[in-house]
Write a protein that holds these residues in place. Structure first.
Motif, PDB file in Angstrom:
ATOM      1  N   ALA A 264       0.807  -1.216   0.000  1.00 24.32           N
ATOM      2  CA  ALA A 264       0.000   0.000   0.000  1.00 24.32           C
ATOM      3  C   ALA A 264       0.842   1.269   0.000  1.00 24.32           C
ATOM      4  O   ALA A 264       0.320   2.372  -0.215  1.00 24.32           O
ATOM      5  CB  ALA A 264      -0.936   0.003   1.207  1.00 24.32           C
ATOM      6  N   LEU A 265       2.142   1.137   0.218  1.00 23.73           N
ATOM      7  CA  LEU A 265       3.027   2.302   0.222  1.00 23.73           C
ATOM      8  C   LEU A 265       3.255   2.808  -1.197  1.00 23.73           C
ATOM      9  O   LEU A 265       3.094   2.059  -2.176  1.00 23.73           O
ATOM     10  CB  LEU A 265       4.370   1.930   0.857  1.00 23.73           C
ATOM     11  CG  LEU A 265       4.340   1.526   2.331  1.00 23.73           C
ATOM     12  CD1 LEU A 265       5.716   1.009   2.762  1.00 23.73           C
ATOM     13  CD2 LEU A 265       3.912   2.705   3.200  1.00 23.73           C
ATOM     14  N   PRO A 266       3.638   4.075  -1.341  1.00 20.35           N
ATOM     15  CA  PRO A 266       3.949   4.612  -2.680  1.00 20.35           C
ATOM     16  C   PRO A 266       5.046   3.793  -3.353  1.00 20.35           C
ATOM     17  O   PRO A 266       5.933   3.249  -2.689  1.00 20.35           O
ATOM     18  CB  PRO A 266       4.422   6.039  -2.379  1.00 20.35           C
ATOM     19  CG  PRO A 266       3.765   6.391  -1.075  1.00 20.35           C
ATOM     20  CD  PRO A 266       3.723   5.109  -0.295  1.00 20.35           C
ATOM     21  N   ASP A 267       4.994   3.730  -4.683  1.00 20.57           N
ATOM     22  CA  ASP A 267       5.946   2.915  -5.429  1.00 20.57           C
ATOM     23  C   ASP A 267       7.390   3.310  -5.171  1.00 20.57           C
ATOM     24  O   ASP A 267       8.277   2.448  -5.104  1.00 20.57           O
ATOM     25  CB  ASP A 267       5.641   3.001  -6.932  1.00 20.57           C
ATOM     26  CG  ASP A 267       4.362   2.279  -7.311  1.00 20.57           C
ATOM     27  OD1 ASP A 267       3.892   1.451  -6.507  1.00 20.57           O
ATOM     28  OD2 ASP A 267       3.842   2.544  -8.415  1.00 20.57           O
ATOM     29  N   ASP A 268       7.642   4.620  -5.034  1.00 16.61           N
ATOM     30  CA  ASP A 268       9.022   5.047  -4.830  1.00 16.61           C
ATOM     31  C   ASP A 268       9.545   4.603  -3.463  1.00 16.61           C
ATOM     32  O   ASP A 268      10.731   4.283  -3.313  1.00 16.61           O
ATOM     33  CB  ASP A 268       9.159   6.559  -4.994  1.00 16.61           C
ATOM     34  CG  ASP A 268       8.258   7.346  -4.047  1.00 16.61           C
ATOM     35  OD1 ASP A 268       7.258   6.772  -3.556  1.00 16.61           O
ATOM     36  OD2 ASP A 268       8.553   8.530  -3.793  1.00 16.61           O
ATOM     37  N   VAL A 269       8.654   4.553  -2.483  1.00 13.87           N
ATOM     38  CA  VAL A 269       9.053   4.083  -1.153  1.00 13.87           C
ATOM     39  C   VAL A 269       9.344   2.588  -1.197  1.00 13.87           C
ATOM     40  O   VAL A 269      10.346   2.120  -0.639  1.00 13.87           O
ATOM     41  CB  VAL A 269       7.965   4.394  -0.112  1.00 13.87           C
ATOM     42  CG1 VAL A 269       8.322   3.789   1.244  1.00 13.87           C
ATOM     43  CG2 VAL A 269       7.772   5.900   0.017  1.00 13.87           C
TER      44      VAL A 269
END
Length: 320
Positions: A264-269
């Protein structure tokens, strides 16, 4: 390599008509002829207690007895936190290998979905709403499994929660209490209920899910790390106290796993997390489930008190 060469030599001498020894993936699929263990042991030219021969004999004996590795046919298992992530993967894997599985969680809709997935694949499972922070719920969970299938053999205690990053001194007391009640006290509730039943039968096997954070201090995770360290110690305590009762207790310490919460975290993270791993990727829930399954299986019959670090090598690259 030495193990493979030894097995090839054994097959060549005992059953030359086979041409070669079945490979590991073929053994899992039940392919290949069968060679009696005494026949193999009798022609070995090296001592039977060496790790090489032990590996050959144990693997082949498993193939002989079951036709595949880590079969749970006839077993009843509980998986707490079974509605998602590592718990879901564990419940599905145990069911796929023949176990009847009680999926215990507080997420009712997700738990029902996991049971439906298992049943649609030909497995047997039930769902029960269980809050592990309640000792009564933990006892109810064990009783429900026994009432449903008549016995209980295995338990995977996966349920737990993470922590919003904070420093030790300014962490809210409510955060401390919540994490301790679920991640540590909840584990004790489940273990106590499971062991109480296992003492009345011929033992059983328990695997607790800890964390690499419980093996070393992690910035921003004081309560979580302390709770997971407690899980590791509780595992060791249980292994020592109940070995003579036929009860094995082990734990698994996952590294960074691509669970639904991480997805669920942003792709960059997520990309940053993956780049920080030795292999350039995070682990998958199934990879932890496979470790849990091994520790629960008869293949690990002499393994107890182990905290199995399953992290793709991350712990080794991090500062001590």
């Amino acid at each position: 390599m030495r193990t493979a060469q030894t097995l090839q030599r054994v097959v060549a001498q005992t059953r030359p008509e086979l041409g070669r020894a079945p490979q590991l993936h073929e053994c899992r699929q039940g392919k290949g002829d069968r060679i009696p263990i005494p026949e193999i042991a009798g022609i070995l030219e090296i001592r039977p207690h060496t790790s090489t021969v032990l590996g050959v004999l144990c693997a082949w004996n498993s193939f002989q007895r079951k036709g595949n590795f880590m079969s749970f046919d006839g077993k009843v298992a509980i998986v707490t936190g079974g509605a998602s992530g590592i718990g879901e993967a564990t419940a599905k894997l145990l069911a796929a290998r023949g176990a009847r599985v009680l999926v215990a969680d507080v997420s009712d809709a997700a738990g029902a979905r996991v049971v439906s997935d298992i049943e649609s694949s030909g497995g047997s499972a039930r769902y029960l709403h269980v809050d592990v922070s309640s000792r009564d719920d933990a006892r109810k969970m064990v009783h429900h499994a026994i009432e449903t299938w008549g016995d209980l053999h295995l338990a995977a205690n996966v349920a737990g929660i993470g922590q919003t990053p904070s420093r030790l001194h300014d962490m809210a007391e409510s955060t401390w209490d919540l994490i301790m009640n679920i991640d540590l006290k909840g584990m004790w509730h489940c273990m106590a209920a499971e062991i109480d039943y296992f003492l009345s039968r011929d033992g059983g096997a328990i695997v607790n899910v800890a964390s690499g954070a419980g093996m070393r201090a992690t910035v921003g995770q004081p309560a979580y790390g302390i709770a997971k360290a407690g899980v590791i110690q509780m595992t060791r305590q249980g292994a020592l106290e109940y070995a003579k009762d036929g009860i094995r207790v082990n734990s698994v310490a996952p590294g960074l796993i691509d669970t639904p919460a991480v997805k669920a975290l942003p792709d960059d993270v997520r990309a940053l997390y993956a780049a920080g791993q030795p292999g350039g990727r995070m682990g998958e829930p199934l990879e932890i489930a496979q470790t849990i399954a091994w520790l629960l299986s008869d293949e690990a019959s002499f393994v107890s008190g182990l905290n199995h670090l399953t992290d793709g090598g991350w712990f080794q690259m991090s500062p001590a």
